[in-house]
Design a protein around this motif. Structure first.
Motif, PDB file in Angstrom:
ATOM      1  N   HIS A 175       0.819  -1.207   0.000  1.00  0.00           N
ATOM      2  CA  HIS A 175       0.000   0.000   0.000  1.00  0.00           C
ATOM      3  C   HIS A 175       0.862   1.270   0.000  1.00  0.00           C
ATOM      4  O   HIS A 175       0.582   2.209   0.752  1.00  0.00           O
ATOM      5  N   ASP A 193     -10.728   5.388  -6.511  1.00  0.00           N
ATOM      6  CA  ASP A 193     -10.467   4.379  -5.483  1.00  0.00           C
ATOM      7  C   ASP A 193     -11.115   3.103  -6.000  1.00  0.00           C
ATOM      8  O   ASP A 193     -12.042   2.566  -5.413  1.00  0.00           O
ATOM      9  N   GLU A 199      -2.199  -0.444  -6.064  1.00  0.00           N
ATOM     10  CA  GLU A 199      -2.263  -1.654  -5.241  1.00  0.00           C
ATOM     11  C   GLU A 199      -2.672  -2.826  -6.122  1.00  0.00           C
ATOM     12  O   GLU A 199      -3.834  -2.922  -6.516  1.00  0.00           O
TER      13      GLU A 199
HETATM   14  C1  BGC Z   1      -8.782   1.719  -0.124  1.00  0.00           C
HETATM   15  C2  BGC Z   1      -9.272   3.064   0.353  1.00  0.00           C
HETATM   16  C3  BGC Z   1      -8.810   3.264   1.780  1.00  0.00           C
HETATM   17  C4  BGC Z   1      -7.309   3.159   1.789  1.00  0.00           C
HETATM   18  C5  BGC Z   1      -6.720   3.286   3.166  1.00  0.00           C
HETATM   19  C6  BGC Z   1      -7.311   1.736  -0.080  1.00  0.00           C
HETATM   20  O1  BGC Z   1      -6.811   0.508  -0.511  1.00  0.00           O
HETATM   21  O2  BGC Z   1      -9.246   1.407  -1.401  1.00  0.00           O
HETATM   22  O3  BGC Z   1     -10.667   3.136   0.277  1.00  0.00           O
HETATM   23  O4  BGC Z   1      -9.211   4.499   2.287  1.00  0.00           O
HETATM   24  O5  BGC Z   1      -6.903   1.937   1.253  1.00  0.00           O
HETATM   25  O6  BGC Z   1      -7.262   2.350   4.007  1.00  0.00           O
END
Ligand code: BGC
Length: 342
Positions: A175, A245, A309
């Motif tokens: 992430h 997202d 990701e």
């Molecule tokens: C999600 C988001 C989230 C972020 C942090 C991402 O992978 O898709 O919606 O806010 O991670 O948790």
């Protein structure tokens, strides 16, 4: 030359955490034994100046609070699982919810909040291991993870291998929040994604269909454009997520394949994302909000980074008709993603 290993503090419950600094050529990466975090990734910009292209915190306390999952390895199941529940072979397992009624990123005690062991370390490669016990975060079966971080000639390779002792589900990603200029808004970064389709979501960020065509929508990155060019368009999918997202459904190709390319318009740094995964969640840090415990000492805000990701679509365990994400004893989960600099 040996890897550089330094203490990076102790967790609130007293466990020692280390930072390992990998070097190869002009590339440098810092990896934490906490959450498998990529705490820094440095490469040269067009003038030869080194730029740290990932957001992060100065201290361990920041990563222990890490609501945004900055740099973290995410698992056992990245992204959202609707109703915090999965069914495998007719048996339903309630998971620990941590976002309303859903589970996000492996639950409240997911991989991102665990201390990993160092199994191997050399100057440009480190292997971390972590075993999630049966039932933790609600998941069936013990899951043993091996995560290999290696600097290649031109980037960082991340390989995740996992085995289990009962049928379970698995979806592991990194992430990192990329800002290829080293800071500021990332909305002028240019992005290309090899995807003809994306996964539309509902107000809970759960998928409503396997895929929707990107043609004629702000989700069309098949021709490179500034990330923020269309982000303000009046499009329901952008409104629901406060920006991008979404899972982008990669054009099916075998093996490790080029999925996306991101360029920092000021630094001239171009990064390619190569992956064996079928999708990439493009997240424009819509909810990013930190205090001043960041590496720069300046709080981060929304849209200051782009996450790429690599993963399967959210909530896949509840959509077996889309794909089989069950990992069974005897099988090895084994996926590699590389971030390469041109
Ligand atoms: C999600 C988001 C989230 C972020 C942090 C991402 O992978 O898709 O919606 O806010 O991670 O948790």
């Amino acid at each position: 030359m040996a890897v550089i290993r330094e203490p990076f503090g102790r967790t609130k419950d007293g466990r020692e955490v280390e930072k390992l600094t990998l070097r190869r050529g002009t590339l440098e990466a810092e990896v934490l034994t906490y959450g498998g975090v990529v705490a820094a990734l440095r490469t040269a910009d067009r003038t030869g100046t080194m730029v740290d292209v990932v957001l992060g915190y100065r201290t361990l306390a920041g990563y222990e609070e890490n609501g945004g999952y900055l740099g973290a390895l995410v698992g056992r199941y990245a992204n959202r699982i609707g109703g915090a529940r999965i069914t495998i072979d007719g048996q339903t397992y309630p998971l620990t919810a941590n976002e309303g009624t859903k589970q996000l990123h492996g639950g409240p005690e997911g991989f991102s909040f665990q201390v990993f062991d160092v199994a191997e370390a050399s100057k440009d490669r480190v292997v971390l291991t972590y075993t999630e016990p049966d039932g933790k975060n609600g998941f069936p079966g013990t899951l043993a993870l091996t995560a290999t971080y290696a600097l290649t000639e031109n980037g960082l390779s991340l390989r995740y291998e996992a085995v289990c002792d009962k049928p379970t589900v698995c979806n592991i990603t990194n992430h990192s929040y990329f800002n290829l200029n080293g800071g500021g808004s990332a909305m002028d970064h240019r992005l290309w994604v090899d995807a003809d389709a994306f996964t539309p979501i509902d107000a809970d960020s759960l998928p409503v269909a396997a895929s929707a065509d990107v043609a004629g929508t702000p989700f069309d990155f098949r021709t490179e454009k500034a990330v923020g060019r269309d982000i303000g368009q009046d499009h329901e999918q952008l409104r629901l997520a406060g920006g991008y997202d979404h899972n982008f459904v990669l054009t099916p190709k075998p093996g490790l394949r080029l999925a996306a390319r991101l360029t920092g318009e000021r630094s001239g740094i171009t990064m390619e994302c190569w992956t064996e995964q079928p999708g990439v969640q493009v997240y424009t840090a819509n909810f990013l909000e930190t205090d001043a415990s960041t590496k720069s000492g300046v709080p981060y805000g929304p849209r200051q980074a782009v996450c790429l990701e690599t993963q399967v679509p959210a909530d896949s365990p509840n959509h077996p008709e889309w794909r089989d994400v069950v990992l069974r004893p005897g099988q090895v989960y084994d996926y590699t993603t590389e971030y390469r600099f041109l």
